[in-house]
Design a protein around this motif. Structure first.
Motif, PDB file in Angstrom:
ATOM      1  N   LEU A 191      -7.735  -0.703  -4.587  1.00  0.00           N
ATOM      2  CA  LEU A 191      -7.875  -1.927  -3.790  1.00  0.00           C
ATOM      3  C   LEU A 191      -8.833  -1.718  -2.624  1.00  0.00           C
ATOM      4  O   LEU A 191      -9.594  -2.631  -2.270  1.00  0.00           O
ATOM      5  N   ALA A 192      -8.793  -0.513  -2.021  1.00  0.00           N
ATOM      6  CA  ALA A 192      -9.705  -0.238  -0.909  1.00  0.00           C
ATOM      7  C   ALA A 192     -11.159  -0.217  -1.381  1.00  0.00           C
ATOM      8  O   ALA A 192     -12.050  -0.747  -0.709  1.00  0.00           O
ATOM      9  N   VAL A 193     -11.412   0.397  -2.539  1.00  0.00           N
ATOM     10  CA  VAL A 193     -12.775   0.421  -3.080  1.00  0.00           C
ATOM     11  C   VAL A 193     -13.229  -0.995  -3.412  1.00  0.00           C
ATOM     12  O   VAL A 193     -14.378  -1.383  -3.111  1.00  0.00           O
ATOM     13  N   LEU A 194     -12.347  -1.796  -4.002  1.00  0.00           N
ATOM     14  CA  LEU A 194     -12.701  -3.182  -4.323  1.00  0.00           C
ATOM     15  C   LEU A 194     -12.998  -3.979  -3.062  1.00  0.00           C
ATOM     16  O   LEU A 194     -13.957  -4.765  -3.017  1.00  0.00           O
ATOM     17  N   LEU A 229     -16.237   4.328   4.108  1.00  0.00           N
ATOM     18  CA  LEU A 229     -15.102   4.268   5.028  1.00  0.00           C
ATOM     19  C   LEU A 229     -13.905   3.581   4.367  1.00  0.00           C
ATOM     20  O   LEU A 229     -12.753   4.008   4.547  1.00  0.00           O
ATOM     21  N   PHE A 230     -14.170   2.532   3.609  1.00  0.00           N
ATOM     22  CA  PHE A 230     -13.084   1.871   2.883  1.00  0.00           C
ATOM     23  C   PHE A 230     -12.422   2.845   1.910  1.00  0.00           C
ATOM     24  O   PHE A 230     -11.196   2.890   1.788  1.00  0.00           O
ATOM     25  N   THR A 231     -13.240   3.618   1.199  1.00  0.00           N
ATOM     26  CA  THR A 231     -12.698   4.573   0.225  1.00  0.00           C
ATOM     27  C   THR A 231     -11.874   5.646   0.908  1.00  0.00           C
ATOM     28  O   THR A 231     -10.764   5.987   0.453  1.00  0.00           O
ATOM     29  N   ALA A 232     -12.394   6.192   2.010  1.00  0.00           N
ATOM     30  CA  ALA A 232     -11.643   7.217   2.740  1.00  0.00           C
ATOM     31  C   ALA A 232     -10.331   6.667   3.271  1.00  0.00           C
ATOM     32  O   ALA A 232      -9.279   7.314   3.178  1.00  0.00           O
TER      33      ALA A 232
END
Length: 444
Positions: free
Chosen positions: A56-59, A242-245
């Motif tokens: 969800l963060a990657v999306l 940053l979203f992925t991390a």
């Protein structure tokens, strides 16, 4: 002799059960390390939560529009003469008040009119609201500097709007100072005209004229822009990395919390350790009906004696399970081990089992006589009261549970049966159902 040994064995079992309950009642505080290990056993829940949150963060990182910030800086110059009194001396400026003025609706409307290149009266109120929502104003301490930062999805638009707000503020302040000075001059003119009629007020009139001259010389531009906003090259918002991390770290934290919550709220036994943690008797893991080690451990705990591992002749054992067919797994495992040791197992019903004699504590060596065990399967729907009455009339009871068994019911049943005449041993059975008997065979 047999009755004496039976009485001694029953008393010993009651003493041990009482000691076990006292130990559970006065148990030390929970071990955080043990709690952590129990939580990690919920790794499927932790892994699933982690992957979902990370995905969800990657999306979100891919779909989230980039945001750019541009900042314009300006100084506020105090007027040389107080526009309210006309007296000489620098005006005292409150920078927090000026910052609030820069964020006012009046200034936003002026900026909107400048951006649209229309008169102030025709400024778009919606654009002014957008400017106020996207702008952030600050006044660094111990300075006369104002900074206005505007966020927008377009870098050039962010710079244009920041410059428009800065220019609008200076224009508004200049108009305010000029209007105040004009009002002061008009007020001084009225005072001079009134006092000029009295010849005794020449000195007062002269002072008023000096104040009027000073007020009329007030500068109409009390500030300037010292740094224009420029279009930024890189977005200020969180990027995909940053979203992925954040998703990886946050997903791991949420996964552990989900695992802990699942461990606390799961009502099933799930694994033998959960049943043993309740302070009940030792739980034996029986992997299948061919598990010799598990069956031998069952017999050892049923015997409650360290000198042997095989019940004596006439021992009366029962196996109970809340799930139909599961008790058959334990029956076959016990029967296989006892027959390998040269003993015999006779399957009987409950009535025959309770009417037979021959306590489990009456030990005979293999050289004296082969063991013969009477074994009965207690129906799944047997009540707790009936099981309690049964344990007072037999030598040993095996209570089988599996991962799906209800934890509170299993704990309650074992607590109710503790301290009875029979040795009660819980068995965690991994094989759900006994395998079909080979063709041409009978019994278990």
């Amino acid at each position: 002799m047999s009755d004496t040994l039976s009485t001694i064995g029953a008393d010993r079992r009651r003493t041990r059960a009482h000691a076990a309950r006292e130990t559970a009642r006065h148990a030390p505080p929970a071990d955080l390390g043990a709690q952590w290990r129990r939580t990690l056993r919920r790794w499927p829940t932790i892994l699933a939560t982690w992957l979902v949150v990370a995905a969800l963060a990657v999306l979100a990182g891919l779909l989230w529009p980039p945001s750019y910030q541009a900042t314009a800086s300006l100084t506020v110059t105090p007027a040389a003469v107080n526009p309210l009194t006309g007296e000489s001396g620098e005006e005292k400026i409150e920078m927090h008040t000026e910052a609030a003025t820069l964020s006012s609706q009046q200034v936003a409307l002026r900026a909107a009119a400048e951006l649209e290149d229309v008169p102030f009266e025709r400024a778009d109120p919606k654009l002014a609201e957008e400017l106020l929502e996207a702008a952030d104003t600050e006044a660094p301490s111990q300075s006369q500097v104002l900074r206005v930062t505007v966020s927008d999805t377009d870098p050039q638009e962010a710079a244009d709007r920041a410059n428009a707000l800065a220019a609008a503020y200076l224009e508004d302040r200049a108009g305010t100072v000029t209007a105040a000075a004009e009002a002061a001059v008009e007020r001084l003119d009225d005072s001079i005209a009134s006092l000029s009629k009295d010849d005794t007020q020449d000195s007062a009139v002269e002072q008023l004229r000096e104040q009027r001259t000073a007020a009329s010389l007030i500068a109409p531009t009390p500030g300037r822009i010292i740094s224009d906003a420029v279009a930024p090259e890189n977005p200020s918002s969180a990027g995909l990395l940053l979203f992925t991390a954040g998703g990886l770290v946050g997903g791991l934290v949420l996964g552990v919390l989900a695992g802990l919550l699942r461990e606390r709220t799961d009502r099933s036994v799930h694994r033998p350790e959960r049943l043993a943690e309740a302070g009940t008797a030792s739980v034996v893991t029986l992997r299948s009906e061919d598990d010799e080690d598990g069956a031998l451990e069952l017999l050892r705990l049923l015997a409650r004696d360290g000198e042997g591992s095989v019940p004596g002749p006439g021992s009366r054992l029962a196996v109970h399970s809340a799930r139909p067919g599961q008790a058959e797994v334990a029956v076959r495992a016990l029967r296989s081990v006892l027959e390998q040791w040269g003993g015999t197992v006779e399957l009987v019903d409950e009535e025959t089992l309770t009417s037979a004699v021959g306590p489990l504590d009456d030990w005979l060596t293999l050289q004296d006589a082969p063991p013969t065990v009477l074994l009965a399967v207690v129906p799944p729907r047997t009540s707790t009261a009936q099981l309690a009455a049964l344990t007072d009339r037999i030598d040993g009871l095996v209570v089988t549970v599996d991962a799906r068994s209800e934890l509170s019911r299993s704990r309650g049943l074992l607590d109710r049966l503790a301290g009875r005449r029979a040795a009660v041993v819980p068995a965690f059975v991994l094989q759900r159902q006994a395998r079909p008997a080979p063709a041409g065979t009978t019994g278990a």
